[in-house]
Design a protein around this motif. Structure first.
Motif: not given
Ligand code: ATP
Ligand code: MG
Lengths: 261, 249
Positions: B14, B19, B38-45, B165, B197
């Motif tokens: 991004f 990510v 961990a949170s922010g590791s990019g799983k949702s992305t 999640e 989680h």
């Molecule tokens: N649309 C976006 N624009 C910019 N950065 C983004 C966007 N979506 C996600 N990110 C960044 O991508 C990184 C990973 O986000 P993601 O939501 O995939 O993490 P996650 O592993 O699902 O975390 P969690 O366990 O908290 O849900 C984060 O640093 C977030 O700030």
């Protein structure tokens, strides 16, 4: 004659003109609010289209071009007095093109275009305030943009903007009075004729004010009723085994399985 | 070639925020794969890239060997076959529970009303929500909403279900009812890819676990390998932290 007697006299003598004036006012307000909503819906929807990342530069250009055109329309009609627009369009048409629009066409054209300009922003806001999650939910089961808009986003946006539609209707009831500048015989025009004929401005104004208020107040109540109706029942019935079987038209084997569960 | 989904060298940035980097893994029919990290590791992305809600910066998502991004399969058809359950439910608020589960079938799969209704009821029963068919989403609790969302996804007969999640937005009391439904699905052989989680849940239901850290796959393997015999120091540390959390609570 006392103040009230003079009011009664006005109502009795001019009841037909007053009713006619009120009728014209309401007709213009309702037709133009409806047309304005349609215009606003169209413009608002176009304004929220985001070109896909992989679409061609030509279609991207056209979307951008259209959007710019539409924002000029919105800004111009929101930003200038309707009374002047009415004069401009009505006299402009006859002087420049030699076309006499006629009172009705001109009135409806001007008020609708105006309402459309206001509604466009309202619709855009309504669409944007339906949470993006629902769009993603729809995309995730394979629905396309059009299906998502028509079955999920627009119905909700429409409900959200209902109070604004009511608002516009009321504004239109009052604002049609500026059309008297092009000779539309609506309620305000009737007021001017009566007060001009009798030289009783205060009484005529009182009678006309009351009529305007009755019109707007009824409209706001009716709009409320529609809003409630759209919301549906506040409670839901738990479906029983019988109604489930009835609604689904399932065979007995299915019911038997459920009862075992 | 029995893998349903194959991710090849997938990366996502991004702006200048990297990510996901070079993600590679596959999901076979019947697999229950958990993605932890961990949170922010990019799983949702990652899930959103798989579902095309985000466009990968580079790399491929292959569905039965067809490149999804290049029109190897029509976007809508692909999405109909890949169900998704979101953390925030994302039910359609203007539709009843029943209609939520029928809409996609009618619009996308072109099923007729009776067929769609029977199918919707079948899955609503499965998740224990059949009595609520006439309710609107706003009239349901979080756990109930999520169960409807699962039924909605299942009603499309997807080949694989993605969960992001699914219990994170729920009250502790209602987490169980959603996990129970997922457990049943796993037992029945539904192919699932689950970001969660809930570690003990992941350990118990998964055939396969992917541990992510900083947008990369740090370690992957069978549930047993990852939870009882992790190789990477980061995996160990992450799991230890989770055990400590558990002891505290
Ligand atoms: N649309 C976006 N624009 C910019 N950065 C983004 C966007 N979506 C996600 N990110 C960044 O991508 C990184 C990973 O986000 P993601 O939501 O995939 O993490 P996650 O592993 O699902 O975390 P969690 O366990 O908290 O849900 C984060 O640093 C977030 O700030
Ligand atoms: Mg996440």
């Amino acid at each position: 004659m006392s103040f009230f007697q003079r009011m009664v006299y006005i109502v009795q003598t001019y009841s037909v003109s007053l009713l006619k004036g009120a009728g014209v006012t309401m007709a213009i307000a309702i037709i133009c609010t409806a047309l304005g909503c349609i215009i606003g819906l169209g413009v608002g929807i176009v304004q929220t289209i985001e070109p896909k990342k992989n679409s061609s530069p030509i279609s991207k250009f056209f979307i951008k071009f259209f959007k710019t055109l539409l924002s000029i329309y919105v800004e111009f009609f929101r930003g200038t007095p309707m009374m002047l627009q009415a004069a401009f369009i009505f006299y402009g048409f006859s002087q420049l093109f030699g076309i006499n629009l006629g009172m009705w066409k001109a009135a409806i054209l001007i008020v609708s275009i105006n309402t459309g300009a206001y509604m466009a922003e309202t619709v855009r806001g309504g669409i944007l305030s339906v949470d993006i999650g629902q769009t993603e939910g729809a995309k995730a089961i394979g629905m396309n943009h059009f299906q998502t808009m028509t079955s999920i986003i627009l119905p909700q946006a429409f409900r959200l903007i209902m109070p604004q539609i009511g608002n516009n209707l009321i504004i239109n009831i009052k604002d049609t009075c500026v059309l008297s500048i092009i000779g539309t015989v609506e309620l305000f025009f009737t007021f001017k004729s009566i007060s001009g004929a009798l030289y009783t401005y205060f009484e005529a104004a009182s009678v006309t004010l009351i009529i305007y208020f009755i019109l707007t107040f009824s409209c706001s109540k009716i709009m409320r009723y529609f809003e409630k109706k759209m919301d549906g029942p506040a409670n839901f019935d738990l479906a029983t085994t019988d109604t489930l079987a009835y609604t689904s038209g399932m065979n007995l084997a299915h019911i038997a399985t459920r009862e075992r569960l | 070639m029995n893998e349903i989904l194959k991710i090849e060298h997938l990366s996502k940035t991004f702006g200048n925020n990297v990510v996901l980097t070079d993600i590679d893994f596959e999901v076979k029919k019947g697999d229950v794969t958990s993605i932890i990290g961990a949170s922010g590791s990019g799983k949702s992305t990652l899930l959103r890239c798989i579902n095309l809600l985000e466009t990968p910066t580079s790399g491929e998502v292959l569905f039965h060997g067809n490149k999804v991004a290049e029109g190897g399969i029509k976007e809508e058809d692909y999405r109909a076959k890949v169900g998704m359950v979101f953390q925030s439910f994302n039910l359609f608020n203007n539709h009843t529970v029943l209609s939520n589960c029928m809409l996609g079938q009618i619009k996308v799969l072109k099923r007729n009303k009776e067929e769609a209704k029977a199918q919707a009821l079948k899955y609503l029963e499965k998740v224990g929500m059949a009595p609520y068919i006439n309710a609107k989403p706003s009239q349901l609790s979080g756990g109930q909403k999520q169960r409807v969302a699962i039924a909605r996804a299942l009603a499309m007969d997807p080949e694989i279900l993605l969960f992001d999640e699914p219990t994170s937005a729920l009250d502790p009391e209602t987490v169980g009812e959603v996990l129970d439904v997922m457990r049943t699905l796993a037992k029945e052989g539904t192919t699932m890819l689950v970001v969660t989680h809930e570690m003990s849940f992941a350990r118990d239901i998964s055939s396969h676990v992917v541990f992510m850290a900083d947008g990369k796959i740090e370690e992957e393997g069978s549930s047993k390998d990852i939870f009882y015999n992790p190789q990477s120091a980061r995996t160990k540390e992450f799991l230890t932290r989770f055990r400590e959390d558990k002891q505290e609570s």
